[in-house]
Design a protein around this motif. Sequence first.
Motif, PDB file in Angstrom:
ATOM      1  N   GLY A  63       0.790  -1.231   0.000  1.00 34.32           N
ATOM      2  CA  GLY A  63       0.000   0.000   0.000  1.00 34.32           C
ATOM      3  C   GLY A  63       0.814   1.269   0.000  1.00 34.32           C
ATOM      4  O   GLY A  63       0.265   2.364  -0.221  1.00 34.32           O
ATOM      5  N   HIS A  64       2.132   1.183   0.240  1.00 34.90           N
ATOM      6  CA  HIS A  64       2.966   2.390   0.264  1.00 34.90           C
ATOM      7  C   HIS A  64       3.246   2.856  -1.158  1.00 34.90           C
ATOM      8  O   HIS A  64       3.658   2.068  -2.011  1.00 34.90           O
ATOM      9  N   ASP A  65       3.019   4.140  -1.405  1.00 31.26           N
ATOM     10  CA  ASP A  65       3.289   4.714  -2.722  1.00 31.26           C
ATOM     11  C   ASP A  65       4.729   5.205  -2.753  1.00 31.26           C
ATOM     12  O   ASP A  65       5.107   6.099  -1.998  1.00 31.26           O
ATOM     13  N   VAL A  66       5.543   4.623  -3.625  1.00 29.65           N
ATOM     14  CA  VAL A  66       6.973   4.940  -3.633  1.00 29.65           C
ATOM     15  C   VAL A  66       7.253   6.352  -4.148  1.00 29.65           C
ATOM     16  O   VAL A  66       8.370   6.850  -3.994  1.00 29.65           O
ATOM     17  N   LEU A  67       6.254   6.996  -4.762  1.00 29.69           N
ATOM     18  CA  LEU A  67       6.424   8.372  -5.230  1.00 29.69           C
ATOM     19  C   LEU A  67       5.592   9.348  -4.407  1.00 29.69           C
ATOM     20  O   LEU A  67       5.288  10.450  -4.857  1.00 29.69           O
ATOM     21  N   ALA A  68       5.260   8.949  -3.188  1.00 22.65           N
ATOM     22  CA  ALA A  68       4.400   9.796  -2.354  1.00 22.65           C
ATOM     23  C   ALA A  68       5.028  11.153  -2.083  1.00 22.65           C
ATOM     24  O   ALA A  68       4.339  12.183  -2.049  1.00 22.65           O
ATOM     25  N   ASP A  69       6.362  11.176  -1.880  1.00 25.23           N
ATOM     26  CA  ASP A  69       7.019  12.457  -1.623  1.00 25.23           C
ATOM     27  C   ASP A  69       7.693  13.021  -2.875  1.00 25.23           C
ATOM     28  O   ASP A  69       8.350  14.065  -2.807  1.00 25.23           O
TER      29      ASP A  69
END
Length: 295
Positions: A63-69
């Motif tokens: 569920g973690h978005d690797v481009l969140a930041d």
Amino acid sequence: MRNYFKYPPLEWRKREDYCVPQGPSFAWAPWTTLHLAGNRLRFKAPRHSPHFSSVEQNRVLPGHDVLADSKLRHFNSNDIPNDHWGFSAPLSRTWAFWGPWMTGCKAELHMDITVLGRQPGHAFDFSFFHPRAFEMVLVQYLNDSYGHEHRGGNKSHIPRFHGPVDWQRHSHLPTFSASCKVYKRTEDLSVLLQPDHLFFFPITDRHFVQVTFVQHLYSLDERGKFTFDPTPVQALQDAIFNSISLELSPKSQASYNKVKAEVGDMQLTPTFAPLKWPIGVEESTAQQDSLFIER
């Protein structure tokens, strides 16, 4: 499923008898979903099972978005000699293929999934969803990642890589995509070693995905011929590749639709000739500074 009695992950004796190695079962492989800037990349692949347990895998929390930041890591200067590109590597796995009766590892298949983009101050002024623009992006990326490698001393004119070769367009994703091979080269330019199998597709206006497969084929006889059938390695690679699917986020879909309304034909070029390598760092930088696209 692999027969662990006949094909144990052990090497107690050398044998040159021709065999068909066994690797992990694709039928029992789990599904994996990667979140990339709101897009969902999904594929089926066996769990990490390398020859040596010390070889680690890359993975992200579910569920973690690797481009969140939106921040991308910098490449090592040995990999790409400038600081124009950034990457995120959410997944890598390796699978060993074993010979029968404790005759050892005959081959390994390695897979990487990497998200690529330009670092701040080096962004291109066009959308990666534009097919002509994306082709130019790939030229620059391939030049920077492979084209600068050459032999040292008085052999600096001899490239270490040759590609892209075997360019193929694909249509199973909601964006255009293509695959190719880049071969490792020896000093004898007529001899090409095992290639990197690359698969590219854009996911945002500023990011694209590279899926890399590398087949490490071991176990040679005295004449340098393989002592096993590499077909199971290729079969696993093909099965994973064919399972890949992509669901665009509403934002990415809107960007893709906008470009499509402007250009109409969203096909990549049907042919892509090998690039002229090696290429100098200064030459590569000059090419990037001159990039443009007709609007």
